[in-house]
Motif scaffolding. Structure first.
Motif, mmCIF file in Angstrom:
data_model
loop_
_atom_site.group_PDB
_atom_site.id
_atom_site.type_symbol
_atom_site.label_atom_id
_atom_site.label_comp_id
_atom_site.label_asym_id
_atom_site.label_seq_id
_atom_site.Cartn_x
_atom_site.Cartn_y
_atom_site.Cartn_z
ATOM 1 N N ASP A 1 -20.608 -36.908 18.827
ATOM 2 C CA ASP A 1 -22.015 -36.664 19.129
ATOM 3 C C ASP A 1 -22.833 -37.928 18.924
ATOM 4 N N ILE A 2 -23.928 -38.000 19.685
ATOM 5 C CA ILE A 2 -24.835 -39.133 19.542
ATOM 6 C C ILE A 2 -25.508 -39.079 18.179
ATOM 7 N N GLY A 3 -25.529 -40.207 17.490
ATOM 8 C CA GLY A 3 -26.110 -40.276 16.159
ATOM 9 C C GLY A 3 -25.111 -40.070 15.050
ATOM 10 N N ALA A 4 -23.865 -39.699 15.393
ATOM 11 C CA ALA A 4 -22.829 -39.453 14.381
ATOM 12 C C ALA A 4 -22.012 -40.720 14.121
ATOM 13 N N MET A 5 -21.462 -40.785 12.908
ATOM 14 C CA MET A 5 -20.571 -41.875 12.544
ATOM 15 C C MET A 5 -19.180 -41.620 13.136
ATOM 16 N N ILE A 6 -18.461 -42.687 13.421
ATOM 17 C CA ILE A 6 -17.122 -42.514 13.979
ATOM 18 C C ILE A 6 -16.185 -41.999 12.889
ATOM 19 N N PRO A 7 -15.159 -41.235 13.227
ATOM 20 C CA PRO A 7 -14.220 -40.717 12.218
ATOM 21 C C PRO A 7 -13.290 -41.822 11.712
ATOM 22 N N GLU A 8 -12.637 -41.509 10.613
ATOM 23 C CA GLU A 8 -11.801 -42.499 9.931
ATOM 24 C C GLU A 8 -10.636 -42.960 10.794
ATOM 25 N N GLU A 9 -10.104 -42.077 11.640
ATOM 26 C CA GLU A 9 -8.943 -42.456 12.439
ATOM 27 C C GLU A 9 -9.273 -43.512 13.500
ATOM 28 N N LEU A 10 -10.570 -43.740 13.743
ATOM 29 C CA LEU A 10 -10.965 -44.755 14.724
ATOM 30 C C LEU A 10 -11.436 -46.050 14.062
ATOM 31 N N PHE A 11 -11.398 -46.094 12.727
ATOM 32 C CA PHE A 11 -11.908 -47.286 12.030
ATOM 33 C C PHE A 11 -11.179 -48.557 12.493
ATOM 34 N N LYS A 12 -9.848 -48.512 12.524
ATOM 35 C CA LYS A 12 -9.073 -49.705 12.833
ATOM 36 C C LYS A 12 -9.349 -50.200 14.249
ATOM 37 N N ALA A 13 -9.329 -49.241 15.228
ATOM 38 C CA ALA A 13 -9.541 -49.645 16.619
ATOM 39 C C ALA A 13 -10.937 -50.211 16.826
ATOM 40 N N VAL A 14 -11.947 -49.561 16.240
ATOM 41 C CA VAL A 14 -13.324 -50.026 16.399
ATOM 42 C C VAL A 14 -13.534 -51.339 15.647
ATOM 43 N N ALA A 15 -12.889 -51.480 14.484
ATOM 44 C CA ALA A 15 -13.010 -52.732 13.726
ATOM 45 C C ALA A 15 -12.481 -53.904 14.529
ATOM 46 N N GLU A 16 -11.367 -53.713 15.254
ATOM 47 C CA GLU A 16 -10.827 -54.778 16.101
ATOM 48 C C GLU A 16 -11.799 -55.145 17.217
ATOM 49 N N ILE A 17 -12.437 -54.114 17.789
ATOM 50 C CA ILE A 17 -13.399 -54.380 18.855
ATOM 51 C C ILE A 17 -14.605 -55.140 18.317
ATOM 52 N N LEU A 18 -15.114 -54.717 17.167
ATOM 53 C CA LEU A 18 -16.276 -55.395 16.577
ATOM 54 C C LEU A 18 -15.914 -56.820 16.156
ATOM 55 N N ALA A 19 -14.698 -57.012 15.627
ATOM 56 C CA ALA A 19 -14.281 -58.371 15.264
ATOM 57 C C ALA A 19 -14.235 -59.271 16.489
ATOM 58 N N TYR A 20 -13.744 -58.710 17.598
ATOM 59 C CA TYR A 20 -13.709 -59.477 18.852
ATOM 60 C C TYR A 20 -15.123 -59.842 19.296
ATOM 61 N N VAL A 21 -16.041 -58.902 19.176
ATOM 62 C CA VAL A 21 -17.424 -59.143 19.597
ATOM 63 C C VAL A 21 -18.075 -60.194 18.707
ATOM 64 N N TYR A 22 -17.876 -60.103 17.386
ATOM 65 C CA TYR A 22 -18.491 -61.071 16.469
ATOM 66 C C TYR A 22 -17.937 -62.476 16.709
ATOM 67 N N ASN A 23 -16.635 -62.579 16.963
ATOM 68 C CA ASN A 23 -16.038 -63.878 17.274
ATOM 69 C C ASN A 23 -16.611 -64.436 18.572
ATOM 70 N N LEU A 24 -16.821 -63.535 19.545
ATOM 71 C CA LEU A 24 -17.380 -63.951 20.819
ATOM 72 C C LEU A 24 -18.800 -64.480 20.621
ATOM 73 N N LYS A 25 -19.588 -63.818 19.786
ATOM 74 C CA LYS A 25 -20.964 -64.260 19.544
ATOM 75 C C LYS A 25 -20.981 -65.612 18.821
ATOM 76 N N ARG A 26 -20.035 -65.820 17.866
ATOM 77 C CA ARG A 26 -19.993 -67.095 17.142
ATOM 78 C C ARG A 26 -19.646 -68.251 18.065
ATOM 79 N N LYS A 27 -18.725 -68.005 18.988
ATOM 80 C CA LYS A 27 -18.354 -69.048 19.955
ATOM 81 C C LYS A 27 -19.537 -69.408 20.833
ATOM 82 N N ASN A 28 -20.304 -68.359 21.268
ATOM 83 C CA ASN A 28 -21.459 -68.613 22.117
ATOM 84 C C ASN A 28 -22.547 -69.385 21.345
#
Length: 355
Positions: free
Chosen positions: A328-355
């Motif tokens: 649902d909109i406004g809800a936190m992601i469940p624990e089973e998605l932490f790893k996958a989402v963390a990888e995506i966010l790490a990729y995004v943060y690295n991309l922003k640092r390079k830019n």
């Protein structure tokens, strides 16, 4: 024309709870007068069976006492008033059990049929009741015919029972000429009680039948036409077209609010075909990333357009996008998605640092 069509329709639909409540508020309930009559007469007969001897003994004492008092008092207005008050007081005490019985049986015979109903609608003035044409129609209505039939049946059955009861006692009645007055009174009391008890049995049966008939008649009266059912639904639930329009407006407002959150997102996870989910994560403030927007089809495309306009990165990951779209909109992601989402966010943060 609409009213004429409504009146011509048959009442085939079962009454709703609102219609039942409206009838109760108007004082239109399934109440049988025959039940009240049978209950009152039966209870009175039972009371008389146990109270009759006490009643006659007390009445005899009142009569004897009154005759004795008349010899002691002079004939004057105060003495007559005192004597009348004395007699009325004694009779009131003597008849008090019957008055209490009438009130109690009258209340419970109604309460057990219809429950607690308090309505002033029947007391309100209604000028249509003064219409002589409608008044005359009541005398020839089906309801009047039913009442006449019930009255005739009641009188006929009770009369027949009384006749055959007395007829069976006729041979014994011939010996009354040789009995003293006390035995004659006891005999007449016994026969009278027998007649009344059988009459009560007849009234109980008629009361039960009348109760079932009155309930059936009220159910038929409360039934609704399809037009009445639709109108009631509009009154209670609202016009379906208006409700649909309201839902559409609410949906548009919610979508605008959701789109306003897309520029604040850290990343938009997409499915290349039709899904988009925007995620927001603030370190130190949130325990887990939050879904701030999601959509499918053209809404998903609009989320991507807004994200591109405001420089929010788009990451294509179909499995994660499908899993996030279920949240649902406004809800936190469940624990089973932490790893996958963390990888995506790490990729995004690295991309922003390079830019």
């Amino acid at each position: 024309m609409a009213e004429e069509e409504t009146t011509q329709q048959e009442r085939t639909e079962e009454p709703s709870m609102k219609r039942r409540e409206d009838f109760r508020e108007k004082g239109q309930v399934a109440q049988s007068k025959e039940v009240q009559t049978a209950a009152l007469l039966t209870a009175s007969l039972i009371l008389w069976f146990f109270y009759g001897s006490t009643f006659w003994q007390s009445l005899s004492e009142i009569i004897v006492g009154t005759w004795q008092m008349t010899g002691e008092y002079e004939l004057s207005v105060p003495s007559v008033i005192y004597l009348a008050g004395f007699i009325l007081q004694k009779l009131a005490v003597l008849l008090l059990p019957f008055f209490i019985l009438v009130v109690v049986i009258g209340f419970f015979s109604s309460f057990l049929q219809i429950g607690w109903v308090f309505s002033t609608k029947p007391l309100e003035p209604d000028l249509t009741r003064l219409d002589p044409v409608k008044g005359s129609q009541k005398f020839f209505s089906k309801r009047s015919l039913v009442e006449v039939v019930k009255s005739l049946a009641k009188v006929g059955l009770i009369g027949a029972v009384a006749y055959y009861t007395v007829k069976n006692e006729f041979n014994e009645a011939l010996y009354l000429v040789a009995m003293d007055i006390s035995e004659t009174i006891r005999y007449l009391a016994r026969v009278g009680f027998l007649v009344m008890s059988r009459a009560c049995g007849i009234l109980i049966i008629l009361g039960l039948l009348d109760f079932l008939f009155v309930r059936w008649e009220m159910e038929q009266k409360m039934k609704m036409t399809k037009h009445e059912q639709k109108e009631e639904f509009k009154d209670t639930e609202g016009d379906p077209q208006i409700k649909s329009r309201i839902r559409s407006i609410q949906y548009q407002i919610a979508r605008k609010r959701m789109m306003a959150e897309v520029p604040k997102a850290d990343v938009v996870v997409t499915n290349p075909t039709h899904l988009s989910v925007a995620l927001l994560y603030k370190r130190g403030e949130m325990e887990a990333p939050q879904v701030v927007a999601k959509g499918a089809g053209h809404i998903a495309m609009r989320i991507r357009e807004v994200a591109k306009e405001h420089g929010v990165p788009l990451v294509e990951n179909p499995p994660v996008a499908r899993a996030l779209h279920k949240i649902d909109i406004g809800a936190m992601i469940p624990e089973e998605l932490f790893k996958a989402v963390a990888e995506i966010l790490a990729y995004v943060y690295n991309l922003k640092r390079k830019n």
